[in-house]
Design an enzyme around this catalytic site. Structure first.
Site, PDB file in Angstrom:
ATOM      1  N   GLU A 170       0.826  -1.204   0.000  1.00  0.00           N
ATOM      2  CA  GLU A 170       0.000   0.000   0.000  1.00  0.00           C
ATOM      3  C   GLU A 170       0.866   1.262   0.000  1.00  0.00           C
ATOM      4  O   GLU A 170       0.541   2.263  -0.641  1.00  0.00           O
ATOM      5  CB  GLU A 170      -0.936   0.001   1.211  1.00  0.00           C
ATOM      6  CG  GLU A 170      -2.001  -1.088   1.182  1.00  0.00           C
ATOM      7  CD  GLU A 170      -2.882  -0.976  -0.047  1.00  0.00           C
ATOM      8  OE1 GLU A 170      -3.451   0.111  -0.272  1.00  0.00           O
ATOM      9  OE2 GLU A 170      -2.993  -1.980  -0.779  1.00  0.00           O
ATOM     10  N   TRP A 185       2.063   1.780  -3.477  1.00  0.00           N
ATOM     11  CA  TRP A 185       1.012   2.398  -4.302  1.00  0.00           C
ATOM     12  C   TRP A 185       1.083   3.924  -4.193  1.00  0.00           C
ATOM     13  O   TRP A 185       0.889   4.639  -5.181  1.00  0.00           O
ATOM     14  CB  TRP A 185      -0.370   1.932  -3.845  1.00  0.00           C
ATOM     15  CG  TRP A 185      -0.923   0.738  -4.566  1.00  0.00           C
ATOM     16  CD1 TRP A 185      -1.044  -0.528  -4.072  1.00  0.00           C
ATOM     17  CD2 TRP A 185      -1.468   0.703  -5.903  1.00  0.00           C
ATOM     18  NE1 TRP A 185      -1.606  -1.346  -5.026  1.00  0.00           N
ATOM     19  CE2 TRP A 185      -1.890  -0.622  -6.155  1.00  0.00           C
ATOM     20  CE3 TRP A 185      -1.638   1.667  -6.897  1.00  0.00           C
ATOM     21  CZ2 TRP A 185      -2.472  -1.005  -7.357  1.00  0.00           C
ATOM     22  CZ3 TRP A 185      -2.216   1.282  -8.100  1.00  0.00           C
ATOM     23  CH2 TRP A 185      -2.619  -0.043  -8.322  1.00  0.00           C
ATOM     24  N   TRP A 233     -21.284  10.971 -19.882  1.00  0.00           N
ATOM     25  CA  TRP A 233     -21.818  10.781 -18.541  1.00  0.00           C
ATOM     26  C   TRP A 233     -23.246  11.318 -18.455  1.00  0.00           C
ATOM     27  O   TRP A 233     -23.670  12.127 -19.269  1.00  0.00           O
ATOM     28  CB  TRP A 233     -20.934  11.495 -17.530  1.00  0.00           C
ATOM     29  CG  TRP A 233     -19.513  11.030 -17.532  1.00  0.00           C
ATOM     30  CD1 TRP A 233     -18.439  11.675 -18.066  1.00  0.00           C
ATOM     31  CD2 TRP A 233     -19.011   9.813 -16.973  1.00  0.00           C
ATOM     32  NE1 TRP A 233     -17.290  10.945 -17.873  1.00  0.00           N
ATOM     33  CE2 TRP A 233     -17.612   9.791 -17.204  1.00  0.00           C
ATOM     34  CE3 TRP A 233     -19.590   8.733 -16.298  1.00  0.00           C
ATOM     35  CZ2 TRP A 233     -16.795   8.744 -16.778  1.00  0.00           C
ATOM     36  CZ3 TRP A 233     -18.772   7.698 -15.873  1.00  0.00           C
ATOM     37  CH2 TRP A 233     -17.401   7.698 -16.117  1.00  0.00           C
ATOM     38  N   ASN A 254     -10.675   2.499   2.993  1.00  0.00           N
ATOM     39  CA  ASN A 254     -10.228   2.356   1.604  1.00  0.00           C
ATOM     40  C   ASN A 254     -11.132   1.455   0.776  1.00  0.00           C
ATOM     41  O   ASN A 254     -11.421   1.746  -0.388  1.00  0.00           O
ATOM     42  CB  ASN A 254      -8.789   1.826   1.560  1.00  0.00           C
ATOM     43  CG  ASN A 254      -8.210   1.898   0.156  1.00  0.00           C
ATOM     44  OD1 ASN A 254      -8.158   2.966  -0.436  1.00  0.00           O
ATOM     45  ND2 ASN A 254      -7.794   0.763  -0.384  1.00  0.00           N
ATOM     46  N   TRP A 269     -16.781  10.779 -12.907  1.00  0.00           N
ATOM     47  CA  TRP A 269     -15.954  10.528 -11.728  1.00  0.00           C
ATOM     48  C   TRP A 269     -15.321  11.798 -11.174  1.00  0.00           C
ATOM     49  O   TRP A 269     -15.010  11.879  -9.979  1.00  0.00           O
ATOM     50  CB  TRP A 269     -14.859   9.508 -12.057  1.00  0.00           C
ATOM     51  CG  TRP A 269     -13.919   9.918 -13.163  1.00  0.00           C
ATOM     52  CD1 TRP A 269     -14.043   9.648 -14.484  1.00  0.00           C
ATOM     53  CD2 TRP A 269     -12.722  10.685 -13.027  1.00  0.00           C
ATOM     54  NE1 TRP A 269     -13.005  10.193 -15.199  1.00  0.00           N
ATOM     55  CE2 TRP A 269     -12.172  10.830 -14.326  1.00  0.00           C
ATOM     56  CE3 TRP A 269     -12.046  11.259 -11.945  1.00  0.00           C
ATOM     57  CZ2 TRP A 269     -10.976  11.531 -14.559  1.00  0.00           C
ATOM     58  CZ3 TRP A 269     -10.865  11.960 -12.186  1.00  0.00           C
ATOM     59  CH2 TRP A 269     -10.342  12.083 -13.475  1.00  0.00           C
ATOM     60  N   TRP A 321      -9.786   7.371  -7.900  1.00  0.00           N
ATOM     61  CA  TRP A 321     -11.002   7.615  -8.662  1.00  0.00           C
ATOM     62  C   TRP A 321     -10.872   7.106 -10.097  1.00  0.00           C
ATOM     63  O   TRP A 321     -11.806   6.507 -10.647  1.00  0.00           O
ATOM     64  CB  TRP A 321     -11.356   9.105  -8.645  1.00  0.00           C
ATOM     65  CG  TRP A 321     -12.223   9.422  -7.465  1.00  0.00           C
ATOM     66  CD1 TRP A 321     -11.833   9.910  -6.265  1.00  0.00           C
ATOM     67  CD2 TRP A 321     -13.632   9.211  -7.378  1.00  0.00           C
ATOM     68  NE1 TRP A 321     -12.917  10.028  -5.421  1.00  0.00           N
ATOM     69  CE2 TRP A 321     -14.040   9.611  -6.084  1.00  0.00           C
ATOM     70  CE3 TRP A 321     -14.594   8.730  -8.260  1.00  0.00           C
ATOM     71  CZ2 TRP A 321     -15.359   9.527  -5.655  1.00  0.00           C
ATOM     72  CZ3 TRP A 321     -15.918   8.667  -7.836  1.00  0.00           C
ATOM     73  CH2 TRP A 321     -16.289   9.051  -6.559  1.00  0.00           C
TER      74      TRP A 321
END
Length: 504
Positions: free
Chosen positions: A299, A302, A331, A369, A387, A410
């Site tokens: 993590e 990341w 969208w 998360n 988004w 996102w």
């Protein structure tokens, strides 16, 4: 050697500008300033270019609002106060200013007659532009700007693939990260060795730290969120997490459990060093029972990955999809989409896990998360809403908001980003709820309307019959919303929306 460059120069006077590194221990800029300067002064600036938009946005939402509440500003101010106390223990002091740092830092450097300003790299485009302006003004005045790597283990071009290009997929990046890692990369900066260089500023430049009220803010949210600020807060949380890290891999996806570290806000504001955390994670991952630590280390990697992506693809800061072809997605818009977005923001979609997640965010500034993925997927794929609207909402609400990680998360959920979830993979909010909150404990904590609903029905209360719901004190559409969308139908619409790009 991948750590911050070594310095050969020595100076009479230096200034350390604290930003996202609100700690005295293991701080690269502070270390190099103390080592290479006879006298070192320290400063933090409450940046009006950041604070003023927060105030203006709050007043747009409520024109009659007085002082604005923002727990992140409270967290920063409490952390700055602790930083000042720590510096004073070493014989120094923290000057705290409120204004435009592009003007305040060069002016202060001139007033103190420093030869160099030391700071740690900041990677967001607006911050890079700010620092370039400060550096130029310092150079015009005959002073040096000396920035250092401190926020990540590997930055920018330090990790490239076999073709000398930036990675776009996480697993090869992680493998390269681990292969390149040396003990030197994780070694702490021994600030205390040179602490005797700390100095107090002249009295004419020292003044009281600006209050929250003076900056346009009011207290009250920090205690409600039970956020432990400062270096001491970080150490308390870290010590607690070390007692639970062995179970991290198994418990981290369950929001009702205390399975995660809760250190993200401290990483965001630098009240703990990334080297401290990565060193612990790496060393513990090598132990026979190190699976939890290895998962935690992944993590942390990341986090480096998303910083690297931002450095090489700054266009994402302007709202661009990492994969340009997804910028043409159509969208949902109009009043219906606006109403659905408002329902999502306020935690009244009719999907209990999504609603609990959003209410937790609104109430505390924290979101687990796993729930970030679920709620983001629901907005983009079930509701078909851009988004970017969700990204902006999280940016307003998250205590640990960090552009690189927020944008990366996102775009992962919306399938527009690097190494993203495949566009045809769509989280089912009900099965996610059944899997990760099986007893509905988390839901009941934040959606008390469903407190009496049994675990069998709490994930999709509309599946229970009306009489049963009434026995549990729930009338759908009155006590708790009907689902704003049918997931099965929404999934087909999402597949069609993304499928248009696929067919092209």
């Amino acid at each position: 050697m991948t750590r911050a460059r070594q310095l050969d120069a020595h100076f009479q006077n230096g200034l350390v500008w604290f930003r996202r590194d609100l700690r005295t221990g293991d701080n690269a800029a502070l270390y190099y300033a103390l080592k290479h300067c006879k006298r070192v002064w320290c400063v933090f600036v409450f940046d009006t270019a950041i604070l003023q938009p927060l105030i203006e946005r709050a007043h747009r939402h409520d024109p009659h609002a007085g002082k604005v509440q923002d727990r992140r500003i409270e967290f920063i101010r409490a952390s700055v106060e602790e930083l000042d106390r720590s510096l004073e223990e070493g014989g120094g002091h923290l000057l705290v200013l409120h204004g435009d740092p592009t003007e305040a830092i060069p002016r202060l450097a001139a007033q103190l007659d420093v030869e160099a300003v030391f700071a740690n790299h900041d990677y967001e485009p607006a911050a890079i532009e700010r620092d370039a302006t400060v550096a130029e003004r310092l150079r015009d005045d005959g002073r040096q700007w000396l920035p250092f790597k401190d926020q990540v283990i590997f930055e920018r071009d330090e990790l490239l693939n076999g073709q000398g290009k930036p990675f776009a997929v996480f697993t090869p990046y992680k493998n390269a990260w681990l292969k390149q890692l040396t003990p030197f990369d994780l070694k702490p900066y021994a600030v205390e060795r040179h602490a005797q260089s700390l100095a107090k500023p002249p009295r004419k430049l020292d003044h009281a730290s600006p209050t929250l009220a003076a900056m346009g803010f009011a207290p009250g949210l920090l205690d409600d969120a039970q956020l432990q600020a400062g270096m001491s807060g970080a150490q308390t949380l870290l010590a607690d997490f070390m007692t639970r890290i062995d179970s991290y891999a198994e418990r981290r996806d369950f929001p009702a459990a205390r399975g995660t570290s809760h250190l993200s806000v401290h990483l965001r504001f630098g009240t703990v060093s990334i080297r401290t955390l990565a060193r612990l994670a790496y060393q513990m991952s090598l132990q026979p029972d190190g699976n939890g630590a290895a998962t935690w280390l992944s993590e942390l990697i990341w986090r480096d990955f998303y910083f690297m992506i931002l450095a090489h693809h700054p266009r994402i800061a302007d709202g661009a999809s990492f994969k340009p072809e997804f910028d043409t997605l159509r969208w949902e818009t109009g009043t219906h989409a606006d109403a659905a977005f408002a329902a999502w923001c306020e935690g009244r979609t009719g999907y209990p896990l999504v609603d609990a997640a959003m209410r937790q965010l609104n109430r505390t500034g924290f979101m687990h998360n796993r729930l970030r993925m679920v709620s983001a997927s629901f907005l983009a794929k079930d509701l078909g809403i851009d988004w970017r609207r969700g990204e902006r909402y999280f940016a307003e609400k998250l205590n640990d908001f960090d552009f690189a990680a927020n944008n990366g998360g996102w775009q992962w959920a919306a399938s527009t980003g690097c190494d993203a979830q495949p566009w045809f993979r769509i989280f089912n909010p009900v099965t996610q709820s059944e899997k990760f909150d099986p007893q509905g404990l988390f839901i009941k904590r934040f959606v008390p309307e469903l407190e009496k609903v049994p675990a069998k029905w709490i994930h999709a209360p509309w599946r229970a019959n009306t009489d049963e719901l009434m026995d549990w004190g729930v009338v759908l559409g009155k006590d708790y919303p009907q689902p704003v969308v049918d997931h099965v139908k929404a999934r087909q619409l999402a597949l069609a929306r993304y499928g248009v790009l696929r067919s092209r």
